[in-house]
Design a protein around this motif. Sequence first.
Motif, PDB file in Angstrom:
ATOM      1  N   ILE A  24      -2.496  -3.838   1.654  1.00 53.96           N
ATOM      2  CA  ILE A  24      -3.279  -3.893   2.884  1.00 53.96           C
ATOM      3  C   ILE A  24      -2.496  -4.701   3.900  1.00 53.96           C
ATOM      4  O   ILE A  24      -2.130  -5.847   3.630  1.00 53.96           O
ATOM      5  N   VAL A  25      -2.224  -4.106   5.057  1.00 55.48           N
ATOM      6  CA  VAL A  25      -1.487  -4.780   6.120  1.00 55.48           C
ATOM      7  C   VAL A  25      -2.475  -5.141   7.226  1.00 55.48           C
ATOM      8  O   VAL A  25      -3.119  -4.259   7.797  1.00 55.48           O
ATOM      9  N   LEU A  26      -2.599  -6.446   7.491  1.00 54.44           N
ATOM     10  CA  LEU A  26      -3.448  -6.924   8.574  1.00 54.44           C
ATOM     11  C   LEU A  26      -2.550  -7.256   9.755  1.00 54.44           C
ATOM     12  O   LEU A  26      -1.772  -8.216   9.710  1.00 54.44           O
ATOM     13  N   ALA A  27      -2.632  -6.464  10.800  1.00 60.02           N
ATOM     14  CA  ALA A  27      -1.798  -6.659  11.988  1.00 60.02           C
ATOM     15  C   ALA A  27      -2.168  -7.981  12.672  1.00 60.02           C
ATOM     16  O   ALA A  27      -3.294  -8.473  12.526  1.00 60.02           O
ATOM     17  N   LEU A  89      -1.435  -8.041   2.076  1.00 60.34           N
ATOM     18  CA  LEU A  89      -2.184  -8.376   0.871  1.00 60.34           C
ATOM     19  C   LEU A  89      -1.976  -7.268  -0.151  1.00 60.34           C
ATOM     20  O   LEU A  89      -1.956  -6.087   0.204  1.00 60.34           O
ATOM     21  N   VAL A  90      -1.820  -7.638  -1.413  1.00 63.08           N
ATOM     22  CA  VAL A  90      -1.714  -6.664  -2.490  1.00 63.08           C
ATOM     23  C   VAL A  90      -2.901  -6.882  -3.412  1.00 63.08           C
ATOM     24  O   VAL A  90      -3.107  -7.989  -3.909  1.00 63.08           O
ATOM     25  N   ALA A  91      -3.704  -5.834  -3.589  1.00 64.58           N
ATOM     26  CA  ALA A  91      -4.902  -5.907  -4.426  1.00 64.58           C
ATOM     27  C   ALA A  91      -4.699  -5.053  -5.676  1.00 64.58           C
ATOM     28  O   ALA A  91      -4.343  -3.881  -5.580  1.00 64.58           O
ATOM     29  N   VAL A  92      -4.908  -5.653  -6.835  1.00 58.12           N
ATOM     30  CA  VAL A  92      -4.781  -4.944  -8.110  1.00 58.12           C
ATOM     31  C   VAL A  92      -6.155  -4.896  -8.751  1.00 58.12           C
ATOM     32  O   VAL A  92      -6.810  -5.929  -8.902  1.00 58.12           O
ATOM     33  N   SER A  93      -6.601  -3.681  -9.091  1.00 58.17           N
ATOM     34  CA  SER A  93      -7.910  -3.518  -9.716  1.00 58.17           C
ATOM     35  C   SER A  93      -7.861  -2.402 -10.747  1.00 58.17           C
ATOM     36  O   SER A  93      -6.928  -1.593 -10.757  1.00 58.17           O
ATOM     37  N   ARG A  94      -8.886  -2.376 -11.586  1.00 56.59           N
ATOM     38  CA  ARG A  94      -8.990  -1.272 -12.547  1.00 56.59           C
ATOM     39  C   ARG A  94      -9.338  -0.001 -11.795  1.00 56.59           C
ATOM     40  O   ARG A  94     -10.065  -0.040 -10.804  1.00 56.59           O
ATOM     41  N   ARG A  95      -8.801   1.110 -12.255  1.00 54.90           N
ATOM     42  CA  ARG A  95      -9.172   2.399 -11.657  1.00 54.90           C
ATOM     43  C   ARG A  95     -10.631   2.672 -11.967  1.00 54.90           C
ATOM     44  O   ARG A  95     -11.107   2.404 -13.057  1.00 54.90           O
TER      45      ARG A  95
END
Length: 119
Positions: A24-27, A89-95
């Motif tokens: 996720i890129v927050l400008a 931001l890098v978000a890692v979650s279960r599919r």
Amino acid sequence: MNDDPGRLPFLGKQPPSAFELRRIVLAPGFSADYDESEWRDAIVVVEQGEFEAEGLDGGRRRFGRGDVLWLADLPLRVLRNPGRAAAVLVAVSRRHRDPDAGLPGAPPPRLAGEHQGLR
């Protein structure tokens, strides 16, 4: 082994198939209302820049590169990037799976900012 002590080992790699990785890129200047469903079941790492989380009470907390967060179930109002550079931001979650079909279902809702899958 991780040759760059400032870089977390899983960033830049594909996670196992049971997990989803979102970038996720927050400008600069970007602000969005907090939506808990966008962060459910995700561990979030600030890969670059800084962002600010504002609580329902108006208090603010700034997070920067290397911070690891859990953004679900928090009393937040807004996420914003008050800086002059993009925050990544890098978000890692279960599919998520569709229990009726037994197949991967639609991913959880996304923040209104820019999202990119890692290669």
